[in-house]
Scaffold this active site. Structure first.
Site, PDB file in Angstrom:
ATOM      1  N   TYR A  96      -0.425  16.677   9.624  1.00 60.84           N
ATOM      2  CA  TYR A  96       0.401  15.609   9.915  1.00 60.84           C
ATOM      3  C   TYR A  96       0.393  16.511   8.469  1.00 60.84           C
ATOM      4  CZ  TYR A  96       2.926  11.430   8.938  1.00 60.84           C
ATOM      5  OH  TYR A  96       3.767   9.994   9.138  1.00 60.84           O
ATOM      6  N   GLU A 118       1.357  19.183   6.180  1.00 59.90           N
ATOM      7  CA  GLU A 118       1.778  20.774   6.294  1.00 59.90           C
ATOM      8  C   GLU A 118       2.874  20.233   7.768  1.00 59.90           C
ATOM      9  OE1 GLU A 118       1.935  21.988   4.023  1.00 59.90           O
ATOM     10  OE2 GLU A 118       0.200  22.870   3.397  1.00 59.90           O
ATOM     11  N   LYS A 146       4.832  18.278   8.676  1.00 61.36           N
ATOM     12  CA  LYS A 146       6.321  17.199   8.456  1.00 61.36           C
ATOM     13  C   LYS A 146       6.403  18.244   7.707  1.00 61.36           C
ATOM     14  CE  LYS A 146       5.896  13.091  10.535  1.00 61.36           C
ATOM     15  NZ  LYS A 146       7.230  12.770  11.013  1.00 61.36           N
ATOM     16  N   VAL A 163      -3.779   0.241   4.980  1.00 62.89           N
ATOM     17  CA  VAL A 163      -3.970  -1.364   4.571  1.00 62.89           C
ATOM     18  C   VAL A 163      -3.018  -2.235   4.929  1.00 62.89           C
ATOM     19  CG1 VAL A 163      -1.969  -0.526   2.812  1.00 62.89           C
ATOM     20  CG2 VAL A 163      -4.640  -1.707   1.670  1.00 62.89           C
ATOM     21  N   VAL A 164      -2.114  -2.629   4.829  1.00 59.86           N
ATOM     22  CA  VAL A 164      -1.615  -3.413   5.358  1.00 59.86           C
ATOM     23  C   VAL A 164      -2.257  -4.239   6.581  1.00 59.86           C
ATOM     24  CG1 VAL A 164       0.407  -4.441   6.426  1.00 59.86           C
ATOM     25  CG2 VAL A 164       0.851  -3.792   4.348  1.00 59.86           C
ATOM     26  N   ASN A 191      -4.963  -3.071   7.136  1.00 60.49           N
ATOM     27  CA  ASN A 191      -6.348  -3.700   7.823  1.00 60.49           C
ATOM     28  C   ASN A 191      -7.317  -5.126   6.632  1.00 60.49           C
ATOM     29  OD1 ASN A 191      -7.730  -1.127   8.462  1.00 60.49           O
ATOM     30  ND2 ASN A 191      -7.828  -0.661   6.670  1.00 60.49           N
ATOM     31  N   GLY A 226      -8.535   0.171  -7.854  1.00 63.26           N
ATOM     32  CA  GLY A 226      -7.887   0.355  -9.514  1.00 63.26           C
ATOM     33  C   GLY A 226      -7.207   1.581  -9.451  1.00 63.26           C
TER      34      GLY A 226
END
Ligand code: NAD
Ligand code: UDP
EC number: 4.1.1.35
Length: 277
Positions: free
Chosen positions: A176, A178, A180, A218-219, A221, A238
């Site tokens: 992905y 490389e 792009k 993340v959203v 998930n 963190g």
């Protein structure tokens, strides 16, 4: 002619751009902008189609292989006289007559782009080459949706467009990242060598309706975990930061980039960023 990229580099153009279709400048009351959206059945692409279709001067053609996108995302436009949906894989040549190309086709979520990494590379490299060949033949302006992933594991924060990135060429995400990066290279080489009108957007995390709940980001998930009543978890708490952009703002940014004078590459996202808890 010389175009200034947003990273301050001078990308001298060897040739004038190909002549666009006379329809683009038509004064008649008829649709006069024919727009191809590759990957238009996906998350961002379908919102872009919704926005482009609001303008009665636009005809929209979507080319999509439905790997991660669905017809469901476009169902309100199927049968509309200014809309056409083609099942097409961008790794194959495409012959259509258009004035603008929004080239989005490529799975965006790691779960899907790692599923068949060789295909992901082909989509980014051969797919972008084909869309540039098309742009060259018909004199269309072409916009590539690149990604913040071109910065890899960045060594500077935040990343502006002048940063060249820190990308692993042999890792599992390289198909992905490389892919792009090569797609961006192709865009600028067609611009310099053939005078193609290009626009390059580097998209940051985008969220909103129609994102895939199981795309592993993340959203989605967090939402999936909340809906299932599971504890919220993050990788490496963190240590990570993200910038989130709502999909309608992303679509506005893409259209403004296409309509404006700046070739990019230009970051499109949120200037504020959030640290994982
Ligand atoms: P998505 O997976 O929902 O949409 C991609 C679309 O491309 C799908 O409809 C899929 O079927 C289609 N597609 C994939 N391979 C194809 C091929 N070979 N031929 C034709 N169609 C093909 O992803 P998205 O979130 O809508 O992302 C759209 C674009 O934005 C992608 O280029 C992606 O790299 C870029 N991007 C997205 C984000 C994000 O946060 N969503 C971030 C950075 C970059
Ligand atoms: N191409 C395409 N549609 C077109 C014109 C070209 O898909 O309308 C493809 C073509 O098949 C080729 C690629 O774009 O693989 C690059 O085209 P270009 O003309 O730049 O290069 P050439 O064909 O001369 O190698």
């Amino acid at each position: 002619m010389a175009k200034q990229a947003s990273n301050g580099e001078n990308h001298s153009v060897a040739k004038p751009p190909p002549t666009p279709s006379p329809l683009r400048f038509s004064k008649f009351f008829q649709p006069n902008m024919r727009i191809l959206v590759t990957g238009g059945a996906g998350f961002i692409g379908s919102h872009l189609v919704d926005k482009l279709m609001e303008n009665e001067k636009n005809e929209v053609i979507v080319a999509d292989n439905f790997f991660t996108g669905t017809k469901e995302n476009l169902k309100k436009w199927i049968g509309h006289p200014r809309f056409e949906l083609i099942r097409h894989d961008v790794t194959e040549p495409l012959l259509v007559e258009v004035d603008q190309i929004y080239h989005l086709a490529c799975p965006a979520s790691p779960i899907f782009y790692k599923y068949n990494p060789v295909k992901t590379i082909k989509t980014n490299v051969i797919g972008t080459l084909n869309m540039l060949g098309l742009a060259k033949r018909v004199g269309a302006r072409i916009l590539l949706t690149s990604t913040s992933e071109v910065y890899g594991d960045p060594l500077v924060h935040p990343q502006d467009e002048s940063y060249w990135g820190n990308v692993n060429p042999i890792g599992v995400r390289s198909c992905y990242d490389e892919g792009k990066r090569v797609a961006e290279t192709l865009m600028f080489d067609y611009h310099r060598q053939h005078g193609i009108e290009i626009r390059v957007a580097r998209i940051f995390n985008t969220y909103g309706p129609r994102m895939n709940i199981d795309d592993g980001r993340v959203v989605s998930n967090f939402i999936a975990q909340a809906v299932r009543g599971e504890p919220l978890t993050v990788q490496a708490p963190g240590t990570q930061t993200r910038s989130f952009c709502y999909v309608s703002d992303m679509v506005d940014g893409l259209i403004r980039l296409m309509e404006g004078e700046n070739t990019g590459p230009i970051n499109i996202g949120n200037p504020g960023y959030i640290r994982d808890p």
